[in-house]
Structures are given as C-alpha cells and as structure tokens.
Design a protein around this motif. Structure first.
Motif, PDB file in Angstrom:
ATOM      1  N   ARG A 141       2.303  -4.705   2.566  1.00  0.00           N
ATOM      2  CA  ARG A 141       2.136  -3.287   2.225  1.00  0.00           C
ATOM      3  C   ARG A 141       2.125  -2.429   3.486  1.00  0.00           C
ATOM      4  N   THR A 142       1.451  -2.900   4.511  1.00  0.00           N
ATOM      5  CA  THR A 142       1.394  -2.156   5.772  1.00  0.00           C
ATOM      6  C   THR A 142       2.783  -2.001   6.372  1.00  0.00           C
ATOM      7  N   ASP A 145       4.780   0.537   4.284  1.00  0.00           N
ATOM      8  CA  ASP A 145       4.314   1.909   4.476  1.00  0.00           C
ATOM      9  C   ASP A 145       4.709   2.435   5.854  1.00  0.00           C
ATOM     10  N   ARG A 146       4.615   1.586   6.867  1.00  0.00           N
ATOM     11  CA  ARG A 146       4.977   2.023   8.213  1.00  0.00           C
ATOM     12  C   ARG A 146       6.460   2.326   8.325  1.00  0.00           C
ATOM     13  N   ALA A 148       8.293   3.616   6.080  1.00  0.00           N
ATOM     14  CA  ALA A 148       8.620   4.800   5.275  1.00  0.00           C
ATOM     15  C   ALA A 148       9.791   4.547   4.332  1.00  0.00           C
ATOM     16  N   ASP A 150      11.150   3.225   0.759  1.00  0.00           N
ATOM     17  CA  ASP A 150      10.577   3.163  -0.586  1.00  0.00           C
ATOM     18  C   ASP A 150      10.870   1.798  -1.211  1.00  0.00           C
ATOM     19  N   GLY A 181      -2.074  -3.408  -3.160  1.00  0.00           N
ATOM     20  CA  GLY A 181      -0.909  -2.565  -2.935  1.00  0.00           C
ATOM     21  C   GLY A 181       0.366  -3.006  -3.611  1.00  0.00           C
TER      22      GLY A 181
END
Length: 275
Positions: A141-142, A145-146, A148, A150, A181
């Motif tokens: 998940r990290t 998210d880092r 960006a 989708d 997540g």
C-alpha cells in the motif's frame, strides 16, 4: 498495443470503475498470444497467472524470480489495451522494505492491480501469521500510494487453497487485509454459496474476487447475485490447454492415433488473429 490513448492511467481508471457495480470476468492468460485472443473476445480486463506462466517455461508454480515475473507482467501489459491484474505472490520480499521495492517495480510494468497472498510455501505452516501478512499488505500500500499510480491492491487469504479451510479465520484475515489498505479481497478455494456469500457480507462494501478454477454449479449470473464483483480463473485456462496437448501426445505415443487433433484450433484463424 498501438493506440496511445490506452495509457496506464486510463486503464487503471477503467479497471477501478469495473469494481464499482455488477460482476465481470478477468480471465488469466499465460502469454502474449493467449492475452490477445482473450482481448479479441471482448473481455474487459485480464489477470496474470503465476502457475500458467511457470508451466510455459517448464517450471513449477512459485519458482519464477522477481525479474522473471516483472518481465512477464511487462509483456502482458503491453500485449493488449486491457488492464492487467498482477498475480504477485507474497510480494517478493523478506521484509517491508524489500516488498515496497518489488511492488514499486511491478507498478512500473503498467499493471492496474497487484495481488498479495498470505501463503508461506512452508508445508508445516502454510499460512503466514496475520501480522506478517498485514505487514506485507501495508508495504505494498505504501509503495502504491507513493507512486501516485491508481493501482488496485488485492489482499488474498489462502486458507482454502493451502488445505486450511477455516472460514472464520479466512474472514478474519480478509478484514485485516481490508484495514491494511486492500481495495479488493480474495479467498481462492471457496466454492459453496454459503462460503461465497459469507465472505461478500464480511468485507462489504469492498469488492470480492471469486476464483472459478473448476466446474462450479453456478453461472456468472448466479455469482453476480451473490454480490461478487469479479471472477478470475487462475491457471485453469493454462491447464485446459495443457490437457489437450497431453491427451493428444499420449494418444500418439500409446496408440499411434491422431484423433486428438480433431478439436485443434484453425491455423488460418490463429494467423488472422495475430496478423
């Protein structure tokens, strides 16, 4: 894939939209040719199969390296305009840092989804602890998210797949993965209406993936009515292809007969498809 409009971003957006309502099938090709054929039929998304690609390379499931897996994912993502969900094993790492790095590399292949499982490959303890599995999901998940990007994250509880068919533990794990997540939840090996509906209710409103790797007494319409959002087939299509080859080859070897070619695909049709 020649149309520049089919960017990773547009495919990822389309993939996420498929999970918002209804039920869709994302079949599992094992190479570029099978991916292009499935695209030609009108499927809206694809998923890789670790077993299918391993067998095509003469290896057992689970024996492909991270580099081999990434190369395969790159090929599938480039083969058609469809979004691809990556069968990414346990994350290809021993700790959060290495899993983060592996998932970051997977995102760069252009995939739209990444599945992380909790199987351990240890026959004595075939399931990782929930804490270990959650750590892996959080690392993935990290990374997502880092980036960006989708990219959807799918959390897999392998209880029924590894011979530990405990529905309560399966649901406990899936809920933990959702909290860590995961965007979509997956319990390969559940097959009964009661199991499927229990999982759907337990993780709602997050979508559920159902594996149909054998003949089940349900149609896609039946599965949709249970609340399942997406259906994958794992290595079943690869196994079906292997079954045809094995039957034909054995008949030639054992009986000197060539009847196994009766259901073979047309060479002309294949050439037209790939031309």
């Amino acid at each position: 894939m020649s149309d520049p409009s089919f960017t990773p971003e547009s495919r990822r957006a389309a993939f996420r939209a498929l999970h918002t309502e209804g039920c869709f099938v994302l079949p599992n090709p094992w190479d570029i040719g099978s991916a292009r054929y499935l695209h030609s039929l009108g499927f809206k998304a694809l998923a890789s199969t670790s077993s299918g690609v391993a067998w095509s390379l003469g290896r057992a499931d689970g024996q492909l390296s991270l580099d081999d897996t990434l190369a395969h994912l790159h090929d599938l993502a480039a083969a058609t305009p469809l979004p691809v969900n990556a069968d990414f094993g346990d994350g290809f790492g021993t700790d959060a840092t290495s899993i983060d790095a592996a998932v970051t590399r997977a995102i760069a292949t252009g995939v739209a989804g990444i599945s992380i499982e909790d199987a351990s490959a240890d026959p004595d303890q075939p399931l990782r602890s929930i804490d270990d599995a959650v750590t892996r999901l959080r690392a993935a998940r990290t990374a997502i998210d880092r980036s960006a990007a989708d990219v959807m994250l799918i959390g897999r509880a392998e209880n029924f797949f590894v011979g530990r068919p405990d529905l309560d533990d399966t649901i406990t794990r899936l809920r933990a993965y959702a909290s860590a997540g995961a965007d979509c939840l997956y319990a390969p090996g559940i097959t009964t209406r009661g199991q499927i509906e229990a999982v759907v209710v337990a993780v709602a409103p997050k979508p559920v993936n159902l594996l149909v790797g054998t003949a089940l007494p349900f149609t896609l319409q039946d599965i949709a009515a249970m609340g399942v959002r997406r259906v994958s087939v794992g290595g079943a299509m690869a196994r079906t292809a292997w079954g045809g080859l094995m039957r034909a080859a054995r008949q030639i070897h054992d009986e000197g007969r060539f009847d196994g070619f009766a259901d073979a695909a047309s060479g002309a049709a294949l050439n037209q498809l790939f031309r």
